[in-house]
Design a protein around this motif. Structure first.
Motif, PDB file in Angstrom:
ATOM      1  N   ARG A 223      29.077  34.775  -4.102  1.00 15.88           N
ATOM      2  CA  ARG A 223      30.480  34.367  -4.227  1.00 15.88           C
ATOM      3  C   ARG A 223      31.201  34.762  -2.948  1.00 15.88           C
ATOM      4  NH1 ARG A 223      35.308  37.011  -6.273  1.00 15.88           N
ATOM      5  NH2 ARG A 223      36.740  35.490  -7.206  1.00 15.88           N
ATOM      6  N   THR A 224      31.847  33.787  -2.313  1.00 18.02           N
ATOM      7  CA  THR A 224      32.568  34.038  -1.076  1.00 18.02           C
ATOM      8  C   THR A 224      33.991  34.521  -1.388  1.00 18.02           C
ATOM      9  OG1 THR A 224      33.008  31.644  -1.009  1.00 18.02           O
ATOM     10  CG2 THR A 224      31.220  32.478   0.360  1.00 18.02           C
ATOM     11  N   PRO A 225      34.689  35.109  -0.412  1.00 19.48           N
ATOM     12  CA  PRO A 225      36.026  35.678  -0.671  1.00 19.48           C
ATOM     13  C   PRO A 225      37.039  34.699  -1.251  1.00 19.48           C
ATOM     14  CG  PRO A 225      35.166  36.493   1.407  1.00 19.48           C
ATOM     15  CD  PRO A 225      34.205  35.450   0.939  1.00 19.48           C
ATOM     16  N   TRP A 254      20.286  31.649   4.688  1.00 19.37           N
ATOM     17  CA  TRP A 254      21.257  30.916   3.859  1.00 19.37           C
ATOM     18  C   TRP A 254      22.377  31.847   3.412  1.00 19.37           C
ATOM     19  CZ3 TRP A 254      23.028  31.713  -1.072  1.00 19.37           C
ATOM     20  CH2 TRP A 254      23.807  30.691  -1.636  1.00 19.37           C
ATOM     21  N   ARG A 255      22.046  33.045   2.945  1.00 18.29           N
ATOM     22  CA  ARG A 255      23.077  33.972   2.484  1.00 18.29           C
ATOM     23  C   ARG A 255      24.017  34.350   3.625  1.00 18.29           C
ATOM     24  NH1 ARG A 255      22.421  39.410  -1.209  1.00 18.29           N
ATOM     25  NH2 ARG A 255      21.986  37.813  -2.763  1.00 18.29           N
ATOM     26  N   ALA A 256      23.451  34.650   4.799  1.00 14.72           N
ATOM     27  CA  ALA A 256      24.287  35.054   5.926  1.00 14.72           C
ATOM     28  C   ALA A 256      25.200  33.913   6.366  1.00 14.72           C
ATOM     29  CB  ALA A 256      23.405  35.520   7.088  1.00 14.72           C
ATOM     30  N   LEU A 257      24.654  32.700   6.460  1.00 15.65           N
ATOM     31  CA  LEU A 257      25.454  31.553   6.893  1.00 15.65           C
ATOM     32  C   LEU A 257      26.523  31.202   5.860  1.00 15.65           C
ATOM     33  CD1 LEU A 257      22.558  29.350   8.311  1.00 15.65           C
ATOM     34  CD2 LEU A 257      24.331  30.521   9.642  1.00 15.65           C
ATOM     35  N   THR A 258      26.169  31.326   4.586  1.00 16.63           N
ATOM     36  CA  THR A 258      27.149  31.023   3.530  1.00 16.63           C
ATOM     37  C   THR A 258      28.308  32.017   3.555  1.00 16.63           C
ATOM     38  OG1 THR A 258      25.440  30.027   2.127  1.00 16.63           O
ATOM     39  CG2 THR A 258      27.461  30.754   1.050  1.00 16.63           C
TER      40      THR A 258
END
Length: 423
Positions: A223-225, A254-258
């Motif tokens: 979940r992004t901010p 993928w997690r880092a880029l997302t």
């Protein structure tokens, strides 16, 4: 004897002897001859073989003669070191590379890593003989005390000790591989970062029968901010450790880029660059499915890179596949490819299932027919009608796919379920 026309006589019929068959008693059973255990073979390496082994005959534990081969140098020893050799007896005085006096021993250990090795030396060199054991020999013998019985016992001991060493090494290697697989598993199957989202998350992973622990399937959810929930599932073609490691790299990327704010086509294009740099050969590709669910949980963006479409279920409706027209190619197949993002309305209450093709490629019964996406949808709907949700739904689905296949599935299976309850 009767007369025949013309005054002849009928020839006399002679009885035909019938060979008598030997009757074998019903209880007579011919037992197979016992096979003798293969005799041991000893390779002796010394520059004067006739001066070393003076015993006339060496017998093993079964009384069989131990076969001897002799080599005057390391080059000849390498030629004579065939798989049927069980033990090597090396004259520690034989010249070899290096300055510490163990060059010949180290060379023998190098060319014969699976053979037992004994060293032969004088009694005055007891300290050097003990050092040879620390270098890698199984045992040492003194030339002055050598006889057939002592040598026979030493050979048997060395062979068994070498077998025990190899077994211990394989056990340690197996434990190390299990630890490495555990680290890979933590990379492939992470803990999702969904705090504050209100969505329920469930996942199942089962490796296919051709791998010990892991394959190339991977998944993640964060979940992004801004409140958007991003989820993905992917599959690297192939089933070896290289493919599993590549899956870990893609998932972490993928997690880092997302979390850095990339989404949709920009994210997949960057992941393709990562794959092209990290893959072991150009034939390797990966399929991927990504979804980004809006903060209110009612809409989602969908991108497919050669991957089967997710399945969505809602209360009072049959589960169905999300649209998959105009999806992009698998990562690593086409340079400068594009992956269109499709907007999907989810509604208030829903469950979204992402899966790899291992779930749908299992066979049905004895024929060549496979479960397929249509069969999977029917299976999921049956389980939903039975009231299954979350972990229970995934476990029942993977178990039934395995049962329909008649045993373990040949490909890895990964399944992710995201659910929202009203609001």
């Amino acid at each position: 004897m009767s007369a025949l026309p013309g005054g002849g006589k009928e020839p006399e019929t002679m009885p035909v002897p019938v060979p008598r068959q030997r009757e074998t008693p019903a209880t007579e059973i011919t037992a197979p001859a016992p096979q003798a255990a293969p005799s041991l073979t000893l390779l002796v390496i010394e520059d004067d073989p006739a001066g070393g082994l003076t015993v006339p005959e060496i017998l093993d534990a079964d009384g069989q003669r131990i076969r001897l081969r002799t080599a005057r140098n390391l080059t000849e020893a390498a030629r004579l070191l065939t798989p049927d050799v069980h033990c090597v007896l090396l004259d520690l005085a034989l010249p070899g590379p290096g300055e510490d006096g163990f060059g010949a021993l180290r060379e023998v250990l190098r060319i014969a890593p699976r053979h037992a090795v004994l060293v032969l030396t004088a009694e005055a060199d007891a300290e050097r003989a003990a050092e040879a054991v620390r270098v890698g020999a199984q045992d040492f013998l003194f030339r002055d005390e050598l006889d057939g019985r002592l040598l026979s016992r030493a050979i048997r001991y060395a062979v068994e000790r070498k077998r025990a060493d190899i077994a211990q090494y394989k056990l340690a290697e197996s434990k190390l591989r299990a630890q490495e697989n555990a680290r890979l598993e933590r990379g492939l199957l992470p803990t999702p970062l969904l705090d504050g989202s209100g969505l329920r998350f469930a996942a199942r992973y089962r490796p296919g029968r051709s791998r010990a622990l892991l394959g190339g399937d991977f998944y993640d959810a964060v979940r992004t901010p801004d409140g958007t929930v991003h989820a993905m599932i992917g599959d690297v073609c192939g089933h070896g450790p290289d493919e599993a490691a590549l899956g870990v790299e893609l998932r972490i990327a993928w997690r880092a880029l997302t979390l850095a704010g990339l989404c949709g086509d920009d994210l997949l294009a960057t992941l393709q660059e990562v794959l092209e740099v990290e893959r072991p050969c150009e034939e390797i590709f990966a399929t991927l499915c990504t979804v980004d669910i809006s903060p209110d949980g009612r809409r989602a963006g969908l991108c497919l890179a050669g991957h089967p479409a997710p399945l969505v279920s809602r209360p009072g409706r049959a589960a169905r596949l999300l649209p998959y027209e105009n999806s992009g190619p698998a990562l690593g197949l086409l340079p400068r490819a594009r992956w269109p993002r499709r907007q999907v309305d989810l509604g208030g209450t829903w469950s979204l299932m992402l899966y790899t093709d291992g779930l749908i490629e299992g066979r049905i019964g004895e024929g060549r027919e496979r479960l397929g996406q249509d069969g999977m949808v029917e299976m999921i709907n049956r389980h939903l009608e039975d009231g299954l949700t979350g972990e229970a739904l995934l476990e029942a689905s993977v178990t039934e796919a395995r049962r329909l296949n008649g045993g373990e599935l040949t490909d890895d299976v990964a399944v992710v379920l995201l659910s929202r309850a009203g609001g």
